[in-house]
Design an enzyme around this catalytic site. Sequence first.
Site, mmCIF file in Angstrom:
data_model
loop_
_atom_site.group_PDB
_atom_site.id
_atom_site.type_symbol
_atom_site.label_atom_id
_atom_site.label_comp_id
_atom_site.label_asym_id
_atom_site.label_seq_id
_atom_site.Cartn_x
_atom_site.Cartn_y
_atom_site.Cartn_z
ATOM 1 N N ASP A 1 -1.983 -1.470 10.751
ATOM 2 C CA ASP A 1 -2.260 -1.434 9.307
ATOM 3 C C ASP A 1 -2.910 -2.719 8.800
ATOM 4 O O ASP A 1 -3.335 -2.777 7.641
ATOM 5 C CB ASP A 1 -0.952 -1.260 8.514
ATOM 6 N N LYS B 1 0.857 -1.208 0.000
ATOM 7 C CA LYS B 1 0.000 0.000 0.000
ATOM 8 C C LYS B 1 0.872 1.230 0.000
ATOM 9 O O LYS B 1 2.053 1.177 0.380
ATOM 10 C CB LYS B 1 -0.914 0.027 1.227
HETATM 11 O O1 C5P Z 1 0.367 -1.245 15.322
HETATM 12 P P1 C5P Z 1 1.767 -1.538 15.000
HETATM 13 O O2 C5P Z 1 2.293 -2.750 15.770
HETATM 14 O O3 C5P Z 1 2.083 -1.651 13.557
HETATM 15 O O4 C5P Z 1 2.599 -0.320 15.515
HETATM 16 C C1 C5P Z 1 3.991 -0.322 15.691
HETATM 17 C C2 C5P Z 1 4.367 0.868 16.540
HETATM 18 O O5 C5P Z 1 4.095 2.082 15.839
HETATM 19 C C3 C5P Z 1 3.559 0.983 17.819
HETATM 20 O O6 C5P Z 1 4.184 0.273 18.854
HETATM 21 C C4 C5P Z 1 3.566 2.460 18.078
HETATM 22 O O7 C5P Z 1 4.809 2.842 18.639
HETATM 23 C C5 C5P Z 1 3.525 3.063 16.695
HETATM 24 N N1 C5P Z 1 2.165 3.395 16.222
HETATM 25 C C6 C5P Z 1 1.501 4.455 16.804
HETATM 26 N N2 C5P Z 1 0.237 4.793 16.375
HETATM 27 C C7 C5P Z 1 -0.340 4.121 15.356
HETATM 28 C C8 C5P Z 1 0.337 3.061 14.732
HETATM 29 C C9 C5P Z 1 1.584 2.721 15.183
HETATM 30 O O8 C5P Z 1 2.016 5.074 17.733
HETATM 31 N N3 C5P Z 1 -1.562 4.493 14.947
#
Ligand code: C5P
Length: 301
Positions: A139, A12
Amino acid sequence: MCAALTVEAPCKVNIHLRVLGRRSDGYHNLESIFLALSFGDILRFEVFEPHISRPDEIRIQPELPAGDSSIAKAVSLFRSVTGFSGAVKIEAEKRIPLGAGLGGGSSDAAATLMVLNRLSGLFLPERELQRMALQLGSDVPFFLRGGAAYVTGRGEIIEPLDPPEHLWIVLVNPGIFSGTPEAFALMDRNGDTLWTQQLPKEELVRALSGDPASWPYRNDFLALFLSRGTAAVRDGYTRILEELEALGADFAGLSGSGSTCFGVFKDKRVAEKAEKALISRWSFAQMTFPLARTGITVLKC
Ligand code: C5P
């Protein structure tokens, strides 16, 4: 019913990404427009009946650092939530670069949930897959549907949009690994001085079907990196964006929290020429286009 399935898990781009603020759970509220593209990882799944005793086999090429496989995490979550006990054999050809803002790991996780749901014969409703998807990453829910979407919350509030037609996207990666948590941490330390006024949602959504040359989209991470990134990051992004514009891109931006930049072209031949020119200079360049609605595509049953 198939016992094996080969799918393409698409990448994406975020053609628009605003970080609206840090939440009490440590995540950030976002406003983004996601586009699934017709380029992705190729995953082959085989699922065995629970009475066939054999170990799981998960082979990923090129190999990932230990413990980093979103596919293995998705298998393990699917098992713990559903009690599914059949062995799996999964072969993945990773074509989407890692740490690149293209959602490769998230797309693989979504594809794994979707395919296991089908091959196991459990056929859980989409809202249950969505719940599991969010546990695997912010995501991941988007990739269960793909297409184009206006995305808010942490990434789980997804409003489908009509994908723009007849546009070509050239992805260019400078060969920098960009860690998402580190990018959000940098945003927390610096971001409040960079945030600018938000456009109304209707205006953002309407623009998607208009001329990309007048898209009002922006990426807060790009503004952050261009002002606070290391010299190598600033230089890499600046050069790629300038090259994309010089090669005729109607719009150029950064996807996710980096490190892949993209150019949007109305003319396929101009995009092809740009891809050719950029392949020789950068670690990764790929021409692709927005997928019409779907995300994960079945290649072989
Ligand atoms: O959700 P995901 O595991 O992909 O996110 C990885 C890191 O990115 C999270 O631990 C956080 O630090 C940050 N993140 C965030 N806000 C989001 C998505 C990701 O702070 N909406």
